[in-house]
Each structure stands twice: as C-alpha cells, then as structure tokens.
Scaffold this active site. Structure first.
Site, PDB file in Angstrom:
ATOM      1  N   LYS A  45      -0.221  12.097  -6.895  1.00 40.65           N
ATOM      2  CA  LYS A  45       0.656  12.634  -7.880  1.00 40.65           C
ATOM      3  C   LYS A  45       1.701  12.195  -8.191  1.00 40.65           C
ATOM      4  O   LYS A  45       2.815  11.393  -6.909  1.00 40.65           O
ATOM      5  CB  LYS A  45       0.846  14.228  -6.903  1.00 40.65           C
ATOM      6  CG  LYS A  45       1.270  15.844  -7.918  1.00 40.65           C
ATOM      7  CD  LYS A  45       1.233  16.209  -6.901  1.00 40.65           C
ATOM      8  CE  LYS A  45       1.684  18.069  -7.484  1.00 40.65           C
ATOM      9  NZ  LYS A  45       1.253  18.033  -8.747  1.00 40.65           N
ATOM     10  N   ASN A 126       5.698   7.778 -15.376  1.00 38.22           N
ATOM     11  CA  ASN A 126       5.280   9.287 -16.439  1.00 38.22           C
ATOM     12  C   ASN A 126       6.239   9.190 -17.465  1.00 38.22           C
ATOM     13  O   ASN A 126       7.645   8.945 -16.518  1.00 38.22           O
ATOM     14  CB  ASN A 126       5.068  10.136 -16.253  1.00 38.22           C
ATOM     15  CG  ASN A 126       4.327  11.727 -16.656  1.00 38.22           C
ATOM     16  OD1 ASN A 126       4.980  11.052 -17.751  1.00 38.22           O
ATOM     17  ND2 ASN A 126       4.522  12.245 -15.778  1.00 38.22           N
ATOM     18  N   CYS A 129       8.770  13.103 -19.398  1.00 40.21           N
ATOM     19  CA  CYS A 129       9.220  13.481 -19.051  1.00 40.21           C
ATOM     20  C   CYS A 129      10.682  14.430 -19.906  1.00 40.21           C
ATOM     21  O   CYS A 129      10.746  13.198 -20.236  1.00 40.21           O
ATOM     22  CB  CYS A 129      10.107  13.446 -16.960  1.00 40.21           C
ATOM     23  SG  CYS A 129       8.898  13.112 -15.993  1.00 40.21           S
ATOM     24  N   THR A 192      -1.619  14.044 -21.897  1.00 39.08           N
ATOM     25  CA  THR A 192      -1.912  15.480 -22.561  1.00 39.08           C
ATOM     26  C   THR A 192      -0.972  15.892 -24.015  1.00 39.08           C
ATOM     27  O   THR A 192       0.274  15.262 -23.700  1.00 39.08           O
ATOM     28  CB  THR A 192      -1.723  16.311 -20.912  1.00 39.08           C
ATOM     29  OG1 THR A 192       0.053  16.810 -21.591  1.00 39.08           O
ATOM     30  CG2 THR A 192      -2.497  16.608 -20.345  1.00 39.08           C
TER      31      THR A 192
END
Length: 302
Positions: A45, A126, A129, A192
């Site tokens: 996560k 990631n 953000c 996504t």
C-alpha cells in the site's frame, strides 16, 4: 515452475505475477489465501512520510467490468509501517516492493530515504498524486514534474526505482521518456483511469470525491496499448498492469512488452486470484511449449 522465474532489476522472482499496490495491503492479509512462494513480488500500500487520512464519503463504486475508487491514498505513514508492519512483512516468502507517495518533491525524497532499509527490495513511486505546490496538478501529467520527482527519489535511495505512470495524459510516451532520462530503473503502467459514477435517484455522484480511479477488466485494452507504446520507446524494463484477471491476460501484457505483470482489482474480487493466475500462466507455457516465460516478452507481431 522454474520456467516462470524472472529477474527484474537484479531481483530474482518466482514468477512475473506481482501483487499491485492498494489491493494486497502489505501482503500479510493475503498470506492465508495465496501461496506467496508462487508470487513474484508484492507492491505494498502506498506510503507517505506522514499518515494520510484519505477521502471522506463513499470510496468505492462497482461499475461495468470494473470498479471506481477514491480511497485518497489513506496510509499509516512510512515510520509506522517500518515499526509495526515490516518485521512481519520480512517473513513473507516473496519479494516486497514499497509503493510510495508524496505531496511535494521534497516529500517523495524524504519517503524514499525512510524506506531504504533491509526487507524492501525496490521502490515503486506513484506519481499520480496532486502536486500541492503547483496548483493541484498531478506529477504524472507533466514530464518536467515527473522527472523532478524521479531524480529526487533516485538521489535519496540506493534501491531500484520503479516509476508508476498515470494514464490520464495525452502522450504517455513523453512522460515515460522523461522519467527514464531522470534515472528511473523501470516503469510501471497503468495506474487507474479517471471516471465518475452518478446516482440517478439523487442526481448526485456516487463517490464522495465525485471522481475516482477506474480499474478492472474494462481498462485492459487501454493498459495493453500504453504498455506496448512505452516498451517500444524506452530502454528500461516495464511492469504492466490494468485489468489482469487470468493467466492469458499476463501473457498478453508480456507479449506487449511487460517483463512483469501486476494483478490488482482481481485480488479484491477473489483474494486467491494470484495463485490461480500463476497456475494458468504455467499451464499456458506448458501447452505452448514455452520453456522460459521471459522468451515471450515483446513478441507482439505488430
């Protein structure tokens, strides 16, 4: 299943099947459902330098052939993870990749330094953000910002750096090249797709955040296209993901150019999915006389 063994960024993995961030927790939750010795790695996560609360209201909505989520990257923070989770994560019989997030270039660098510890084999960054210092734009939609984050993380860690790209851009290749030039060791895509769901009874959005990230089988054709485009344009390995539900899906992504393939939403529908997918991949290799799964990477005839 030695024919499924891969070596990604110098990290030996039992198979090219990887647990995608946000769908496997920190791996501990799946240990009773999947033989993790079969799984190549788990991407945990997303972790920030400090705890994030996430979004208010409804966070998940089912859609045709997929789901929308607006969790808001809720997480306990890297320091809490290191103290309370990592000792148990180290006992899992698979590779652990720390997924990380931030609200500024400085936060990304700070988090990377925190997570450069034994038991973590690589960092997955990631960059979808919001960049709070640049008017709320996402790092992943601007080549210069994407490169800045990549360089900062590389400078802060000795671990391999995998940069996870957002598909919500006009030209995915320009972003991929920018992070490669900034020092990324590998690229993972896609994250996504931005979507919305409407409650026609109330005439209001279903999700508390109005928009959310679309995942699941519905996005697989888009993901395959982007993996194919990027793998042809860069000289670093690609980790593919987006709608993987079966072993045959893994084969498609590898033929499109992915060296490893992540399984996400499937884990939420069936926590034993990755074990089944590894078995299906092995069966496909047997049926098609493939002695080394690495042989099929980038073999799409297009």
């Amino acid at each position: 299943m030695s024919r499924l063994n891969v070596n990604f960024l110098g990290i030996p993995m039992a198979s090219p099947v990887i647990g995608a961030s946000g769908t496997v927790g920190f791996g501990l939750e799946l240990a009773d459902y999947v033989d993790l010795k079969k799984v190549g790695a788990l991407s945990g996560k997303g972790l920030a330098p400090t705890p994030w609360m996430g979004n208010n209201g409804v966070r998940i909505a089912e859609t045709t052939s997929g789901m929308l989520n607006c969790i808001g990257l809720e997480n306990p923070g890297a320091p809490y993870f290191l103290e309370h989770y990592l000792p148990e994560v180290k006992k899992l019989p698979t590779v652990f990749i720390a997924n990380m997030v931030g609200k500024s270039v400085e936060e990304y660098a700070e988090c990377a330094a925190m997570l450069t510890v034994p038991g973590i084999s690589a960092l997955e960054v990631n960059i979808s953000c919001p960049n709070v210092k640049v008017g709320g734009a996402a790092f992943g939609t601007d080549p210069k910002q994407a490169a800045a984050v990549t360089k900062a993380v590389k400078d802060a860690t000795s671990l391999p750096v995998i940069v996870k790209l957002s598909p919500n851009v006009t030209d995915i290749v320009s972003i991929a090249k920018a992070v490669e030039d900034a020092g990324a060791d590998a690229i993972s895509l896609i994250n996504t797709l931005l979507g919305i769901s409407i409650d026609i009874r109330t005439r209001k959005p279903v999700l508390g955040n109005i928009t959310g990230g679309l995942s699941g089988p519905a996005i697989k054709p888009v993901a395959l296209r982007m993996v194919w485009q990027v793998s042809k344009a860069v000289h670093i390995p690609v980790s593919g993901l987006g709608g993987v539900m079966t072993g045959r899906d893994v084969v498609e992504f590898m033929m499109a150019g992915a060296s490893i393939v992540q399984v996400g939403t499937a884990n939420l529908a069936d926590p034993s999915a990755m074990g089944r997918i590894v078995d299906e991949l092995d069966e496909w290799c047997d049926q098609n006389h493939v002695k080394d799964v690495n042989e099929i990477v980038g073999t799409l005839k297009a």
